[in-house]
Every structure is written in C-alpha cells, then in structure tokens.
Design a protein around this motif. Sequence first.
Motif, PDB file in Angstrom:
ATOM      1  N   HIS A 224       3.380  -0.301  -8.077  1.00 56.57           N
ATOM      2  CA  HIS A 224       2.987  -1.259  -9.109  1.00 56.57           C
ATOM      3  C   HIS A 224       1.517  -1.140  -9.496  1.00 56.57           C
ATOM      4  CE1 HIS A 224       2.355  -3.257  -5.176  1.00 56.57           C
ATOM      5  NE2 HIS A 224       1.222  -3.561  -5.732  1.00 56.57           N
ATOM      6  N   GLY A 228      -5.614   1.641 -14.286  1.00 56.75           N
ATOM      7  CA  GLY A 228      -6.916   0.960 -14.288  1.00 56.75           C
ATOM      8  C   GLY A 228      -7.415   0.643 -12.891  1.00 56.75           C
ATOM      9  N   HIS A 229      -6.483   0.476 -11.955  1.00 51.33           N
ATOM     10  CA  HIS A 229      -6.869   0.291 -10.551  1.00 51.33           C
ATOM     11  C   HIS A 229      -7.152   1.637  -9.890  1.00 51.33           C
ATOM     12  CE1 HIS A 229      -6.969  -0.916  -6.384  1.00 51.33           C
ATOM     13  NE2 HIS A 229      -5.996  -0.094  -6.127  1.00 51.33           N
TER      14      HIS A 229
ATOM     15  N   ARG B 124     -15.684  -3.730   2.030  1.00 56.72           N
ATOM     16  CA  ARG B 124     -14.801  -2.570   1.840  1.00 56.72           C
ATOM     17  C   ARG B 124     -13.413  -2.961   2.319  1.00 56.72           C
ATOM     18  NH1 ARG B 124     -16.635   2.735   4.780  1.00 56.72           N
ATOM     19  NH2 ARG B 124     -16.504   1.286   6.514  1.00 56.72           N
ATOM     20  N   GLN B 126      -9.715  -1.179   3.123  1.00 60.45           N
ATOM     21  CA  GLN B 126      -9.066   0.119   3.301  1.00 60.45           C
ATOM     22  C   GLN B 126      -7.586  -0.117   3.593  1.00 60.45           C
ATOM     23  OE1 GLN B 126     -10.619   3.667   3.682  1.00 60.45           O
ATOM     24  NE2 GLN B 126      -8.466   3.821   3.118  1.00 60.45           N
ATOM     25  N   PRO B 131      -6.559   4.913  -0.911  1.00 61.14           N
ATOM     26  CA  PRO B 131      -8.019   4.987  -1.029  1.00 61.14           C
ATOM     27  C   PRO B 131      -8.642   3.627  -0.732  1.00 61.14           C
ATOM     28  CG  PRO B 131      -6.952   5.908  -2.979  1.00 61.14           C
ATOM     29  CD  PRO B 131      -5.885   5.208  -2.190  1.00 61.14           C
ATOM     30  N   PRO B 132      -9.909   3.626  -0.312  1.00 59.99           N
ATOM     31  CA  PRO B 132     -10.604   2.358  -0.066  1.00 59.99           C
ATOM     32  C   PRO B 132     -10.932   1.675  -1.389  1.00 59.99           C
ATOM     33  CG  PRO B 132     -12.148   4.171   0.063  1.00 59.99           C
ATOM     34  CD  PRO B 132     -10.794   4.787  -0.152  1.00 59.99           C
ATOM     35  N   ASP B 133     -11.276   0.411  -1.315  1.00 61.26           N
ATOM     36  CA  ASP B 133     -11.792  -0.299  -2.484  1.00 61.26           C
ATOM     37  C   ASP B 133     -13.078  -0.992  -2.035  1.00 61.26           C
ATOM     38  OD1 ASP B 133     -12.025  -1.434  -5.022  1.00 61.26           O
ATOM     39  OD2 ASP B 133      -9.890  -1.878  -5.138  1.00 61.26           O
ATOM     40  N   VAL B 134     -13.970  -1.263  -2.983  1.00 57.99           N
ATOM     41  CA  VAL B 134     -15.269  -1.844  -2.633  1.00 57.99           C
ATOM     42  C   VAL B 134     -15.669  -2.930  -3.616  1.00 57.99           C
ATOM     43  CG1 VAL B 134     -16.174   0.220  -1.451  1.00 57.99           C
ATOM     44  CG2 VAL B 134     -16.456   0.007  -3.932  1.00 57.99           C
ATOM     45  N   LYS B 166     -11.819  -7.956 -10.161  1.00 60.27           N
ATOM     46  CA  LYS B 166     -11.370  -7.952  -8.766  1.00 60.27           C
ATOM     47  C   LYS B 166     -10.241  -8.964  -8.589  1.00 60.27           C
ATOM     48  CE  LYS B 166     -14.999  -5.362  -7.613  1.00 60.27           C
ATOM     49  NZ  LYS B 166     -14.893  -3.947  -7.256  1.00 60.27           N
ATOM     50  N   ALA B 179      -8.258  -5.748  -4.836  1.00 60.03           N
ATOM     51  CA  ALA B 179      -7.986  -4.571  -5.676  1.00 60.03           C
ATOM     52  C   ALA B 179      -8.825  -4.670  -6.939  1.00 60.03           C
ATOM     53  CB  ALA B 179      -6.503  -4.512  -6.037  1.00 60.03           C
ATOM     54  N   THR B 180      -9.478  -3.560  -7.287  1.00 61.89           N
ATOM     55  CA  THR B 180     -10.311  -3.503  -8.496  1.00 61.89           C
ATOM     56  C   THR B 180      -9.492  -2.985  -9.676  1.00 61.89           C
ATOM     57  OG1 THR B 180     -12.232  -3.021  -7.134  1.00 61.89           O
ATOM     58  CG2 THR B 180     -12.416  -2.479  -9.482  1.00 61.89           C
ATOM     59  N   GLN B 181      -9.775  -3.496 -10.862  1.00 61.90           N
ATOM     60  CA  GLN B 181      -9.207  -2.983 -12.108  1.00 61.90           C
ATOM     61  C   GLN B 181     -10.374  -2.722 -13.061  1.00 61.90           C
ATOM     62  OE1 GLN B 181      -6.053  -2.359 -13.050  1.00 61.90           O
ATOM     63  NE2 GLN B 181      -4.861  -3.290 -11.382  1.00 61.90           N
ATOM     64  N   HIS B 224       8.609   2.031 -18.575  1.00 57.29           N
ATOM     65  CA  HIS B 224       8.038   3.233 -17.964  1.00 57.29           C
ATOM     66  C   HIS B 224       6.849   3.782 -18.745  1.00 57.29           C
ATOM     67  CE1 HIS B 224      11.253   4.580 -20.767  1.00 57.29           C
ATOM     68  NE2 HIS B 224      10.303   5.410 -21.133  1.00 57.29           N
ATOM     69  N   ALA B 263      -0.182  -5.345 -13.220  1.00 59.22           N
ATOM     70  CA  ALA B 263      -0.431  -4.726 -11.910  1.00 59.22           C
ATOM     71  C   ALA B 263      -0.912  -5.773 -10.905  1.00 59.22           C
ATOM     72  CB  ALA B 263      -1.464  -3.601 -12.052  1.00 59.22           C
ATOM     73  N   ALA B 266       1.848  -8.121  -9.638  1.00 63.68           N
ATOM     74  CA  ALA B 266       2.702  -7.415  -8.676  1.00 63.68           C
ATOM     75  C   ALA B 266       1.965  -7.272  -7.340  1.00 63.68           C
ATOM     76  CB  ALA B 266       3.088  -6.044  -9.235  1.00 63.68           C
ATOM     77  N   TRP B 267       0.663  -7.023  -7.399  1.00 68.79           N
ATOM     78  CA  TRP B 267      -0.171  -6.930  -6.200  1.00 68.79           C
ATOM     79  C   TRP B 267      -0.151  -8.279  -5.463  1.00 68.79           C
ATOM     80  CZ3 TRP B 267      -4.576  -9.403  -4.352  1.00 68.79           C
ATOM     81  CH2 TRP B 267      -5.310  -8.730  -3.368  1.00 68.79           C
ATOM     82  N   ALA B 270       3.122  -8.634  -3.709  1.00 68.01           N
ATOM     83  CA  ALA B 270       3.170  -7.732  -2.556  1.00 68.01           C
ATOM     84  C   ALA B 270       2.317  -8.257  -1.399  1.00 68.01           C
ATOM     85  CB  ALA B 270       2.702  -6.335  -2.972  1.00 68.01           C
TER      86      ALA B 270
END
Lengths: 327, 327
Positions: A224, A228-229, B124, B126, B131-134, B166, B179-181, B224, B263, B266-267, B270
């Motif tokens: 999902h 952009g993320h 941070r 992880q 991948p990590p996010d910051v 964020k 999560a960053t967008q 899609h 996104a 959905a995040w 989750a």
Amino acid sequence: MVISSSGQHAALLALDWGSSGLRAFLIDAQGQTLASRSSAMGASVMDGKPQAYAQALEQIAGDWLQAQPQLPLPLLACGMVGAKHGWREAPYVDCPASEADLAASSVEVAFGVGQHLRILPGLRYQPQGMPPDVMRGEETQLFGALALHPGLAEAACVVMPGTHSKWAELRDAKVRGFATQMTGELFALLRQHSVLGRLMPEPEAATDSSAFLAGVRAARDAGHLGLGHQLFAVRSLGLTEQLPASGLADYMSGLLIGHELRAGLAWRTAHGLGLAPLLLIGEPELCARYEQGLNVFDGVVALRLDNTAPTGLWRLAQSAGWLQLSH
Amino acid sequence: MVISSSGQHAALLALDWGSSGLRAFLIDAQGQTLASRSSAMGASVMDGKPQAYAQALEQIAGDWLQAQPQLPLPLLACGMVGAKHGWREAPYVDCPASEADLAASSVEVAFGVGQHLRILPGLRYQPQGMPPDVMRGEETQLFGALALHPGLAEAACVVMPGTHSKWAELRDAKVRGFATQMTGELFALLRQHSVLGRLMPEPEAATDSSAFLAGVRAARDAGHLGLGHQLFAVRSLGLTEQLPASGLADYMSGLLIGHELRAGLAWRTAHGLGLAPLLLIGEPELCARYEQGLNVFDGVVALRLDNTAPTGLWRLAQSAGWLQLSH
C-alpha cells in the motif's frame, strides 16, 4: 533525383520532429533508410513560429530538397510539429485508430518555393469515465513496428520508455488504447531540483545495477506504500549510509521504473494482453534497463526495437500513395 | 529577567529551526508563549557554518538574551539545526522513542559569551526489512500535541502535512513509527519545472475547490494506475480543454494529496490505528485542504492543531528540568 551511394532512389523525406529534437531520413521505395541526420531543433525551441520550422527544415535537408527541383521529394512528418503550438496543428485522432485514419487526418503546410510538408496527427484515447490520454509521434512508431513485424497485428502490448513513457494496446492492426507514465520527466525533476538530488554525486557515477534492481524490487513489493513515500527512502538510505551516494540515482531510477512496470503490467492484464507479445521500442540502453526491470516482475520481452518512426513514416506514406514513384 | 507585558516571567527560549526558516518563542514556566518572532534564516541558507547560526540567533533573540545577563535564559531547539550539516549534529534516536529518550540524546553548542543552546535529536524509524525513515522537528510537534491532549497518549495517528508530510503512530506516550510522503515537494517541482506547470496560469488563480476534489477522487479510484500515470492527465485534461487552465494546479494538488491519503490511510490500518483518533497538525489552510481530502475517503479528523513545536519544546524542557525556575 537523390540517389544513394548504392544507387538507390529516395522516395520519401521522413521527419521525426519531437519536442526536443528533429531527425530527418531519406528513405527509398522499399523502406530502406539511405541517409539520416539529426538536429536539436525540436518543437520546444521554435516558440510556435512557422519561419523557425521552415528554417530548421532548410538547415537539415535543404541540399536533399534542392537536388531534384523538377520532381520534388514528398515530405512526411510526425510528432510535436503537429501540436497546437507546433508548425501547423493536426488535431488528435481518436482511438481505435488505423494507418488509414492517421493518413486521412494529416494536414499540409507550404514552405520554400512551392514545397509542401505533410504532418501526421497524434492520437487521443478516452477511456470510459476517466481522463483522456494523448500521444504525438509514438503512434507512428507503433505502425513502424507493425510494418516490421506483421505478426503483431492481431494483439501486442508495446512499451515505449522515455520522458513520457507510453504503454499501447495493438489489436487488429489498430491502436486501441494507451497509457502514459511520466517516469523520465519525474526522474529528471527529482535528480535536478529535489532534496534527493543533493545527495547524489556530480558528475554521474557509473551505473550501479544492483542499486537499480533494489529500487525495482522495492517498487514491486511496495504494497500500500505509494511512490511519494518510497522516493523519500532515497534520502533516508543516503543519510543513514545504508546505500552509498553513488547508488542513489540508480535506486531512484529503479523505484520510478519499477512503479511504471507495476502499473503498466496491471494495465496490460486489464486490457487482456497478458498472453500477447510484449515489445520495447526506444533508445537501446533505456530499453535494456526496462528489460532488466521486467525480469524482476517475471515479464518476458518478446522483442526490442530501436526507434521505428522512420519505418512508420515510410509505411504510412506507402499505404496512402504518397511515395515518389521511381521511373 | 524577561517579563511580558502581563507580568509573566520567561522560563525558556524555544527555537523551531527548520530548513527554510527559524521561529523563536519566549515561553513561561506554564507553557504560555509570551512572544514569538520568525526569520528566513533556516538551516538551508547556513551552508553548515557555525558562525552563521550564531549570527541568526543573535539577530532574532539578541535583545531577549541580553535582558538578563546574570541568570541566562535556557535555550532549546529542534529541527534541521541538529542535522549532520546543521549547527551541531544530534544523531537520530530510534523509534519507539519517549520524551525522555529525546532529552537524553540532546547535544549542546556554545555561542556568544558563555551561552549555550541545547539541540534535540530527530527520530529514525527502521521497519523490518524496509528502508529507514527519518524526521527532525516533527517529533517535537508530536510531544507538543501530547502535552496539549494527554488523552492521545494511548494511541493516535498524527498527520503533519507539508513539504515532506509525516504520518506518525503514537502509542503509550511514545512515537512508535512514522512514514514520510514527499507530497509538498513533488507539487512544487511539478508546478515550477515540469511540462504540467506550463499549462497553469501565472500568477496563481483563486483556489478551485471542485478541481481539487476531482483530483482527490481520481486518486482514490486509481485502482492499479499509479501516480506517474495520473499526473499526465493534468496535461491531457488541459490540452483537450476538459478542465480549465485555472483548475489544473488544484487538480494536481488533489491527485498528490489523494495519493498521500490513500497510502497513509492504508498505513494507519496496517499499524492498527483504524479506530484511534486521527490528528492534523500544521499550517491551518493546508490542514483544511487535507481535511477536505479525508472527507472523500470517509476519514474523520478528530483534531486539527496549528504548529505544536513551541509547546513540545516547553514540555521537553519541563520534563528534563531545563526550565528556568522563577524566584
């Protein structure tokens, strides 16, 4: 009459005239290219001025045209030269569209002393309840591919990677529909102007194929999480040194191409093309990159072709009876 | 001693020091802002030079600091001022992170005559196999929101729209993940540098709310089709005049924010936050736009807050015992 070193006669002066460049081809009656030239005089530098187009044409092909004043060579062009702000507008033709539909909607523009250039239209695709999509130039490449491989006429999915990649559906020798992906433009924007580009070394390091494939796999497995993320990971992987700076541009390219492939392959299935041949047409190095990416998705490329625009221009001229007959 | 017009004593000089700007707040022991100022002296114009930071601090708050030389005011900052190329690096703290974790990893830098600035670290995150996010600065806003609304400590999903939006998960008074967008940056890039921006009128027309909502709905119903495809519709809708030029920027904004919301929601699910309060923190006009967009997705915003960084800085200083005690 223009005659090549091998003694063949030119039957068409074909022009592939896009936003960023102009390519001219002398082609014989059988579709063989006798000579070709290119210049940076694309539609984007013309500022919509007819005289600028005429001058660019004179510069690239003046000697070819002067070689036979009595029996002028037919000229046929495709691409942004026919856009609203091009030399003369050739309004879009709606999908599904055949060779004959394109020829019937071509327009003519006069230049020099009694000479004429015929310009092919682009295509518009209007899926039910969705925004329209447009192409100019790629339709001619599609008919060029059909001319080279008539077996594709029944059904094929054709991918043309680039600034604005096109995924097209061929059915019964017509272009039935297509979808654009802004992959190449997004890469250039992010590389040159974004916070992501700042972490990338200048000048461009050698290609890091494993970083590219890691990006494609990340896109494939995105679930999902949107583009952009995932793009921000180019920064966080760089900041935390989980990816070397030299691999960041390739990782980003993999993410962008991976998202295109993911969407495009789903589009292919939705259009019933899952079992039809999958083609790549375009610049060989870029097509090779797409083929590597498709491997990650288990996509099998049936055929890779370089620019088929000259063949398409010849084929359309031949079908429409515009070639110069030899004597 | 700095005393406001209402007779209250300043207990902290709080600095929200991001890439593009610096905001300074005089705050009393109870967390009330007594005075605030802002300047364009963000970390991005400092070129990593310590004296440039010291000078910017002197410019924005020199008079406040000179007002009480015997009993210096404590200074606390958050944001890019603590990045690797900031004034002094405050290395990232890993999630899950509490107020105390942030305070324990703060760093100090000396300036002027015996004065000190304390800088909070960023976070941070992880996620397993990804991948990590910051973030830098937003963590302080999160603790500010918790200080204002202690009921959120159990669980909340916080959205902070912006250049790099964020989405954060609060659990048990800790930042558990985020999560960053890149929504805001993508909009600016496409508006200023892409083929899409060329069709948009200059200067910016009034907001076209229906075009914005059409973009959000298109993103919600994308199926899609990815963002890279849908963005091209900004061009094709403009070329075919199915959308007026004055609505193209808002349609594009709707597409980008819509993909973020799709996104992000959905995040949120989750991360098990589907039933937890949903917060928006940031610039009020932008938060209103996000709330309009969330309506399209049936998302219910529990709370909208303006910048909570000053409250967060005060709260962290209070918890850590850094406030100046009054006498």
